[in-house]
Design a protein around this motif. Structure first.
Motif, PDB file in Angstrom:
ATOM      1  N   ARG A  84      15.533   3.732   0.311  1.00  0.00           N
ATOM      2  CA  ARG A  84      15.245   4.954  -0.303  1.00  0.00           C
ATOM      3  C   ARG A  84      15.715   5.109  -1.720  1.00  0.00           C
ATOM      4  O   ARG A  84      15.153   5.494  -2.566  1.00  0.00           O
ATOM      5  N   GLN A  87      14.354   2.839  -4.294  1.00  0.00           N
ATOM      6  CA  GLN A  87      12.954   3.142  -4.693  1.00  0.00           C
ATOM      7  C   GLN A  87      13.316   4.606  -5.655  1.00  0.00           C
ATOM      8  O   GLN A  87      12.607   4.470  -6.626  1.00  0.00           O
ATOM      9  N   GLU A 209       7.851  13.432   0.550  1.00  0.00           N
ATOM     10  CA  GLU A 209       8.199  12.373   1.404  1.00  0.00           C
ATOM     11  C   GLU A 209       7.507  12.843   2.804  1.00  0.00           C
ATOM     12  O   GLU A 209       6.551  13.354   2.831  1.00  0.00           O
ATOM     13  N   ARG A 210       7.634  11.934   3.886  1.00  0.00           N
ATOM     14  CA  ARG A 210       7.063  11.918   5.100  1.00  0.00           C
ATOM     15  C   ARG A 210       6.831  13.660   5.714  1.00  0.00           C
ATOM     16  O   ARG A 210       7.728  14.115   5.547  1.00  0.00           O
ATOM     17  N   GLY A 247       6.569   9.159  -4.377  1.00  0.00           N
ATOM     18  CA  GLY A 247       6.120   9.619  -3.365  1.00  0.00           C
ATOM     19  C   GLY A 247       5.590   8.838  -2.021  1.00  0.00           C
ATOM     20  O   GLY A 247       5.559   9.104  -1.078  1.00  0.00           O
ATOM     21  N   LEU A 250       7.656   6.570  -0.411  1.00  0.00           N
ATOM     22  CA  LEU A 250       8.547   7.200   0.534  1.00  0.00           C
ATOM     23  C   LEU A 250       7.663   7.888   1.635  1.00  0.00           C
ATOM     24  O   LEU A 250       8.183   8.523   2.615  1.00  0.00           O
ATOM     25  N   GLY A 252       5.259   9.701   1.446  1.00  0.00           N
ATOM     26  CA  GLY A 252       4.509  11.325   1.131  1.00  0.00           C
ATOM     27  C   GLY A 252       3.256  11.245   0.951  1.00  0.00           C
ATOM     28  O   GLY A 252       2.382  10.371   0.786  1.00  0.00           O
TER      29      GLY A 252
END
Length: 252
Positions: A84, A87, A209-210, A247, A250, A252
């Motif tokens: 993360r 990134q 993100e998630r 995003g 990650l 998102g």
């Protein structure tokens, strides 16, 4: 301290307040200065300081006290070289290379935005924020992004504390700030137009993100002499695709 939950140690809170105060001052402090800074008597401040010295988080030099490097060692686990982090840094580097500007990633931490990652640009005249710097939420572009995409109850809590005027165009009216947050959600980015400082403008873009969560965002700040509205729009157009791709990567 009267309303502290029975499961919370008032003593530990005082020691942490000492750490916060020493860190904020950025210089060695005397016992009396610490006592005044945390609103305690001299004996209490001294006891807290000696406890922190024993634990290795504060260094005593003659009659003054400063943070030790153990604090830095502890903090490094928050910004370790995991996927993360790599990134995020990759995204910041791409934006910095294309714009020449210093680019930041900041995250929500309690009631502030804290600068976590930074890639320095090539511009000689810039705003020199550092990793670990904390910014208020209502009057900064990154803060407004975090409020706009966060829990509405949290935003209302921040607004209820009051909106002090810290710069010429700080939003101090609660209803105006609420409208601003709605506008930010609709357009997908935020500007700080002389709201935090009288000679600085900023752009911030949320990083999804998630689960659609926005724990942080990418920001670019600069002196008002270079950063007019046209410049902010130009930077946004360059940065937005990279932030959206971040995003996506990650979750998102």
């Amino acid at each position: 301290m009267a309303d502290i939950d029975g499961n919370i140690s008032a003593t530990a809170l005082k020691a942490l307040a000492v750490l916060d105060f020493i860190g904020e001052q950025r210089r060695p402090l005397s016992v009396q200065e610490v006592a005044e800074g945390i609103g305690a008597d001299r004996a209490t401040a001294y006891r807290m300081l000696m406890t922190l010295v024993h634990a290795g988080y504060v260094v005593r030099e003659d009659k003054t006290y400063r943070l030790s490097f153990k604090v830095l060692s502890l903090a490094r686990y928050l910004v370790s070289d995991d996927e993360r982090s790599l990134q995020i840094l990759g995204c910041l580097r791409q934006i910095s290379e294309e714009t020449g500007e210093t680019v930041h990633y900041s995250a929500l931490d309690n009631d502030c935005a804290v600068l976590v990652f930074r890639v320095k640009g090539i511009q000689r005249v810039s705003v020199d924020f550092q990793i670990g710097d904390r910014s208020p939420l209502p009057c900064t572009s990154i803060g407004k992004v975090l409020l706009a995409y966060g829990d509405a109850r949290f935003s209302e809590k921040i607004i209820a504390r009051g909106l002090p005027k810290v710069a010429p165009k700080t939003i101090t009216d609660p209803e105006e700030l609420r409208r601003e947050l709605v506008h930010i959600r609709a357009q997908g980015y935020a500007y700080d137009d002389l709201e935090f400082s009288d000679d600085m403008r900023c752009l911030a873009i949320p990083v999804f993100e998630r689960g659609g969560q926005v724990p942080g965002g990418v920001a670019i700040s600069g002196p008002s002499s270079r950063f007019d509205l046209a410049k902010l729009n130009e930077l946004r157009a360059t940065a937005m695709p990279h932030v959206l791709e971040l995003g996506r990567r990650l979750g998102g």
